[in-house]
Write a protein that holds these residues in place. Structure first.
Motif, PDB file in Angstrom:
ATOM      1  N   ASP A 131       0.554  -1.111   0.204  1.00 24.75           N
ATOM      2  CA  ASP A 131       0.352   0.243   0.203  1.00 24.75           C
ATOM      3  C   ASP A 131       0.804   1.030  -0.377  1.00 24.75           C
ATOM      4  O   ASP A 131       0.327   1.990  -0.003  1.00 24.75           O
ATOM      5  N   HIS A 132       2.235   1.077  -0.483  1.00 21.02           N
ATOM      6  CA  HIS A 132       3.140   2.106  -0.483  1.00 21.02           C
ATOM      7  C   HIS A 132       2.636   3.412  -1.624  1.00 21.02           C
ATOM      8  O   HIS A 132       1.993   2.770  -2.628  1.00 21.02           O
ATOM      9  N   VAL A 133       3.125   4.722  -1.040  1.00 19.68           N
ATOM     10  CA  VAL A 133       2.446   5.443  -2.587  1.00 19.68           C
ATOM     11  C   VAL A 133       3.862   5.828  -2.582  1.00 19.68           C
ATOM     12  O   VAL A 133       4.179   6.971  -1.116  1.00 19.68           O
ATOM     13  N   THR A 134       4.035   6.924  -3.364  1.00 26.48           N
ATOM     14  CA  THR A 134       5.172   7.665  -3.510  1.00 26.48           C
ATOM     15  C   THR A 134       4.731   8.839  -4.139  1.00 26.48           C
ATOM     16  O   THR A 134       4.295   9.152  -5.110  1.00 26.48           O
ATOM     17  N   PHE A 135       5.139  10.479  -3.592  1.00 26.94           N
ATOM     18  CA  PHE A 135       4.346  10.909  -4.289  1.00 26.94           C
ATOM     19  C   PHE A 135       5.550  11.780  -4.799  1.00 26.94           C
ATOM     20  O   PHE A 135       6.403  12.133  -4.220  1.00 26.94           O
ATOM     21  N   ALA A 136       5.031  12.295  -6.123  1.00 28.51           N
ATOM     22  CA  ALA A 136       5.995  12.078  -6.714  1.00 28.51           C
ATOM     23  C   ALA A 136       5.913  12.965  -7.534  1.00 28.51           C
ATOM     24  O   ALA A 136       4.662  13.838  -7.895  1.00 28.51           O
ATOM     25  N   GLN A 137       7.162  14.652  -8.207  1.00 26.95           N
ATOM     26  CA  GLN A 137       6.641  16.154  -8.888  1.00 26.95           C
ATOM     27  C   GLN A 137       7.737  15.389  -9.516  1.00 26.95           C
ATOM     28  O   GLN A 137       8.660  15.352 -10.587  1.00 26.95           O
ATOM     29  N   ILE A 138       7.108  15.375 -11.307  1.00 23.30           N
ATOM     30  CA  ILE A 138       7.653  15.534 -12.734  1.00 23.30           C
ATOM     31  C   ILE A 138       8.179  16.616 -13.148  1.00 23.30           C
ATOM     32  O   ILE A 138       7.136  17.592 -13.228  1.00 23.30           O
ATOM     33  N   GLU A 146       2.969  16.638 -10.805  1.00 23.26           N
ATOM     34  CA  GLU A 146       2.145  15.638  -9.621  1.00 23.26           C
ATOM     35  C   GLU A 146       2.013  14.507  -9.848  1.00 23.26           C
ATOM     36  O   GLU A 146       1.074  14.248 -11.221  1.00 23.26           O
ATOM     37  N   ARG A 147       3.012  13.096 -10.168  1.00 26.66           N
ATOM     38  CA  ARG A 147       1.930  12.345  -9.860  1.00 26.66           C
ATOM     39  C   ARG A 147       2.448  10.989  -8.832  1.00 26.66           C
ATOM     40  O   ARG A 147       2.754  11.518  -8.064  1.00 26.66           O
ATOM     41  N   LEU A 148       1.878  10.002  -9.383  1.00 24.06           N
ATOM     42  CA  LEU A 148       1.707   9.533  -8.292  1.00 24.06           C
ATOM     43  C   LEU A 148       2.367   7.586  -8.202  1.00 24.06           C
ATOM     44  O   LEU A 148       2.333   7.169  -9.446  1.00 24.06           O
ATOM     45  N   PHE A 149       3.365   7.162  -7.786  1.00 24.66           N
ATOM     46  CA  PHE A 149       3.845   5.394  -7.733  1.00 24.66           C
ATOM     47  C   PHE A 149       3.421   4.667  -6.626  1.00 24.66           C
ATOM     48  O   PHE A 149       3.081   5.410  -5.667  1.00 24.66           O
ATOM     49  N   THR A 150       2.745   3.974  -6.967  1.00 17.92           N
ATOM     50  CA  THR A 150       2.267   2.909  -6.353  1.00 17.92           C
ATOM     51  C   THR A 150       2.821   1.297  -6.995  1.00 17.92           C
ATOM     52  O   THR A 150       2.935   1.406  -7.785  1.00 17.92           O
ATOM     53  N   ALA A 151       2.079   0.536  -5.973  1.00 21.53           N
ATOM     54  CA  ALA A 151       1.855  -0.625  -6.717  1.00 21.53           C
ATOM     55  C   ALA A 151       1.470  -0.769  -8.162  1.00 21.53           C
ATOM     56  O   ALA A 151       2.354  -2.219  -8.441  1.00 21.53           O
ATOM     57  N   GLN A 152       0.765  -0.293  -8.358  1.00 24.42           N
ATOM     58  CA  GLN A 152      -0.268  -0.945  -8.833  1.00 24.42           C
ATOM     59  C   GLN A 152       0.568   0.077 -10.700  1.00 24.42           C
ATOM     60  O   GLN A 152       0.986  -0.364 -11.834  1.00 24.42           O
ATOM     61  N   HIS A 153       1.067   1.859 -10.124  1.00 21.57           N
ATOM     62  CA  HIS A 153       1.784   2.318 -11.291  1.00 21.57           C
ATOM     63  C   HIS A 153       3.655   2.835 -10.411  1.00 21.57           C
ATOM     64  O   HIS A 153       3.577   3.126  -9.985  1.00 21.57           O
ATOM     65  N   GLN A 154       4.604   1.079 -10.978  1.00 17.38           N
ATOM     66  CA  GLN A 154       6.304   1.505 -10.214  1.00 17.38           C
ATOM     67  C   GLN A 154       6.911   2.261 -11.524  1.00 17.38           C
ATOM     68  O   GLN A 154       7.560   2.951 -11.356  1.00 17.38           O
TER      69      GLN A 154
END
Lengths: 401, 306
Positions: A131-138, A146-154
């Protein structure tokens, strides 16, 4: 409906020993793309890092984390893998940053042969914490997305011929849904609140309380005037669970006015006293909790049958839960407007799953009501209340700081 | 107001108001305990500052000093262009410093570490250096450390040597040479002419003493420790006893000896002043380190010592 809720709570009591609310697992990444150079700045909360590596000594944690990140943060382009470059001195390829006592920070520079068809890959932590979430800024071509990295979107492919779109509202809705589903205290509280529902109208009160609570929290968070003290706030939610149990006990216990109020109040104040001994620095919050408990229990008795005082506790619970996301967004340093939109989507997700859960519970109750079975109501009430008291006290005492 | 008071004083209103008040107080107290005010970003430059760089201020006083330093003009005489250029440089510098902090350069770059250590010591020493010691304090310091202020002595001497085992006296022993030297010393002390004694006993200049006056340290360097130890105690016109050194027997003839002496305070006041300040800054630095050590947790690996 009540019968079903009692049953579920009774089952929870059996599993109370393993009842731990889910901790938020988040990290923060900033990817800066400048031609053939890609810079990654990655921040990880200290507890997260220690949980990941099981190492308490900061020096070892930093060194191990650096190696771990190098293996799990990669960049590819049309020219193949973009290697992390050596940053000179004795830094190596991962430069530890000084980003405050609560975070570990790292910076990695990647050099690509060809700047086209860039593919950013973040596989850190998802294997261990799904369930980890990475709040990313590109940051690319002068834009910040703003993008999210999740287990489903690595991984994230950067388009060469058009702008990169930001993460859609659905991702944040999903976060809100998962937040309620994976945090036992949230839905146990809602089930507990369902036990106080007597009429059809009360269901609407319950929903209104939830929506009002999240709405107020969104309003408060969008002003950015206050910041939540998160572990203490989570502990307070444990207290609200105990308060809910006290309201149930008060209503279900036969007797005059005095005995109805005295028992639950004494139990609740006792729990708060233990919490105060455990964390004297939280005195204001605990004194406030005591005053709130006495006030609400007295008012609930005064207005019994006329005004749904318990809805106030539900509103407060939803209000506090509304800070779950804003509390972790700080290090991402998002613009306030973006934070508000993300929080709104998150809260919508939380409210929608709550509505769904309550709908399911009510539907199941209607089905059960048609069955020719009779449950021992008094026993189930006592066990259910005990479960609420136990879980609430457990969360209050283990989270208070 | 009267109605509110009435509500508090009479049942059943009081039974309603009090729990409502308790609830409100509870919410307020809980709010204080559960939330803290967010440090809002400053959107205006506060008085006394010329700029904010990532919420870090650049002081107006620093800016003025930097403008004057760079232009070698009074601030009032500088042009807007000069001020703009200076401010831009200061903002750039602040950005670089902030970046250095993020990169943790104090932990990773030796030059930064060394400069930081020097900076801390300078800060600790600043109050000491700002203090002007009184003459009484300087005199007390001088009295405690007067050995440092001795003026070097000088000597004019001849070092005569009687070599043993040479071509001309191959069969002579050290004992025989010592006997000849003792006789030569006797005659010299009796007033015999130096040239006569040298010719009679075969004494020759060793070449280890200058023809004229030489400072003590130079004499020590030339004579060596053994001969200098004797020479340093000799007075004007004194003849030494024979001194055996290897295959040689030496006789020192001291023409003139000026002994080292401690300088008068007034003659070395400037040096005392400098030494006093050095001693005080050294003490302040050591005290600061002791304090830091007392507050620090220092673990050494097994087998290591400091």
């Amino acid at each position: 409906m009540k019968r079903l809720a009692w049953t579920v709570l009774w089952m929870l009591a059996a599993a109370a020993g393993g009842a731990r609310a889910q901790d938020h697992s988040v990290s923060y990444a900033t990817w800066m793309v400048d031609g053939k150079m890609v810079t990654l700045r990655y921040l990880l909360p200290v507890p997260e890092a220690q949980r990941l590596l099981g190492v308490e000594v900061p020096v070892l944690t930093t060194a191990k984390l650096a190696d771990y990140l190098l293996a799990h943060q990669t960049v590819q382009s049309a020219g193949g893998d973009c290697p992390a470059i050596d940053q000179g001195f004795d830094l190596g390829r991962v430069d530890p940053l000084a980003v405050g006592p609560d975070l570990y920070g790292f910076e990695i520079f990647y050099r690509c042969q060809d700047p086209r068809q860039l593919l950013l890959r973040d596989t850190a932590l998802f294997g261990r914490m799904p369930d980890h979430v990475t709040f990313a800024q590109i940051q690319v071509q002068g834009q910040r997305i703003e993008r999210l990295f999740t287990a489903q979107h690595q991984q994230l492919a950067l388009p060469d011929d058009r702008a990169l779109p930001a993460t859609g509202i659905a991702a944040y809705l999903r976060l809100g849904i998962l937040h309620v589903l994976t945090n036992a205290d949230r839905w146990i509280f809602l089930l507990g609140a369902l036990l106080l529902v007597r009429r059809r109208l009360d269901v609407w009160y319950l929903l209104a309380a939830v929506v009002t609570g999240y709405g107020f929290s969104l309003l408060a968070a969008s002003t950015a005037w206050v910041l939540p003290r998160m572990p203490r706030l989570e502990a307070f939610m444990g207290f609200l669970l105990v308060l809910l149990a006290a309201m149930l006990t008060q209503r279900e216990t036969p007797g005059g006015r005095g005995p109805n109020l005295r028992g639950p109040a004494i139990l609740l104040l006792g729990i708060l006293l233990v919490a105060l001994l455990r964390a004297p620095s939280a005195a204001y919050a605990l004194l406030g909790a005591a005053a709130l408990a006495v006030g609400l229990l007295t008012l609930a008795q005064w207005f019994e049958g006329r005004l749904q005082i318990w809805a106030g506790a539900v509103t407060l619970f939803a209000f506090l839960d509304g800070f779950a996301l804003p509390a972790v967004l700080g290090p991402a340093q998002l613009p306030q407007r973006t934070q508000t939109w993300i929080s709104l989507a998150f809260d919508l997700g939380a409210v929608s799953i709550i509505v769904l859960l309550l709908g399911l519970a009510i539907g199941a109750w209607r089905v059960i009501r048609t069955l020719p079975i009779s449950l021992p109501r008094a026993i189930m009430h006592d066990v259910g209340c005990a479960a609420l008291y136990g879980l609430g006290a457990f969360w209050l005492l283990t989270r208070i700081d | 107001m009267a109605r509110v008071m009435n509500a508090f004083l009479h049942r059943p209103q009081r039974a309603l108001w009090l729990p409502a008040l308790a609830t409100a107080c509870g919410l307020g107290l809980a709010g204080i305990g559960l939330f803290r005010t967010a440090p809002g970003p400053s959107m205006v430059v506060p008085p006394g500052y010329v700029a904010l760089v990532n919420q870090k201020g650049i002081l107006l006083s620093d800016f003025r000093a930097q403008v004057e330093l760079e232009t070698t003009k009074r601030y009032a005489d500088t042009t807007p262009d000069e001020r703009r250029r200076t401010l831009r440089e200061m903002v750039d510098e602040e950005l670089l410093v902030q970046r250095a902090v993020v990169l943790d350069l104090p932990e990773t770059a030796n030059e930064v570490r060394a400069n930081m250590a020097v900076g801390v010591n300078a800060q600790v020493d600043a109050p000491v250096l700002a203090y002007r010691p009184t003459d009484a304090e300087l005199r007390a310091f001088y009295a405690k450390t007067r050995d440092r202020y001795s003026l070097s002595g000088s000597m004019t001497l001849r070092d005569l040597v009687l070599r043993v085992g040479g071509y001309q006296n191959a069969d002579q022993t050290i004992a025989q040479a010592q006997g000849d030297a003792a006789e030569a010393v006797y005659q010299l002390r009796s007033g015999a002419a130096l040239d006569y004694v040298m010719a009679h006993f075969g004494l020759a200049p060793s070449g280890r003493s200058a023809s004229g006056e030489e400072p003590d340290f130079a004499a020590k360097l030339h004579l060596g420790d053994q001969l200098y130890a004797v020479a340093s105690l000799m007075r004007d016109g004194e003849i030494s006893d024979p001194i055996v050194e290897g295959n040689e027997v030496h006789i020192l003839v001291m023409a003139q000896h000026q002994f080292p002496k401690v300088a008068d305070f007034s003659a070395v006041r400037d040096k005392v002043y400098t030494d006093f300040r050095n001693a005080e800054t050294g003490r302040a630095t050591a005290e600061n380190l002791n304090l830091l050590r007392s507050q620090a947790s220092i673990l050494l690996a097994p087998g290591q010592s400091e």
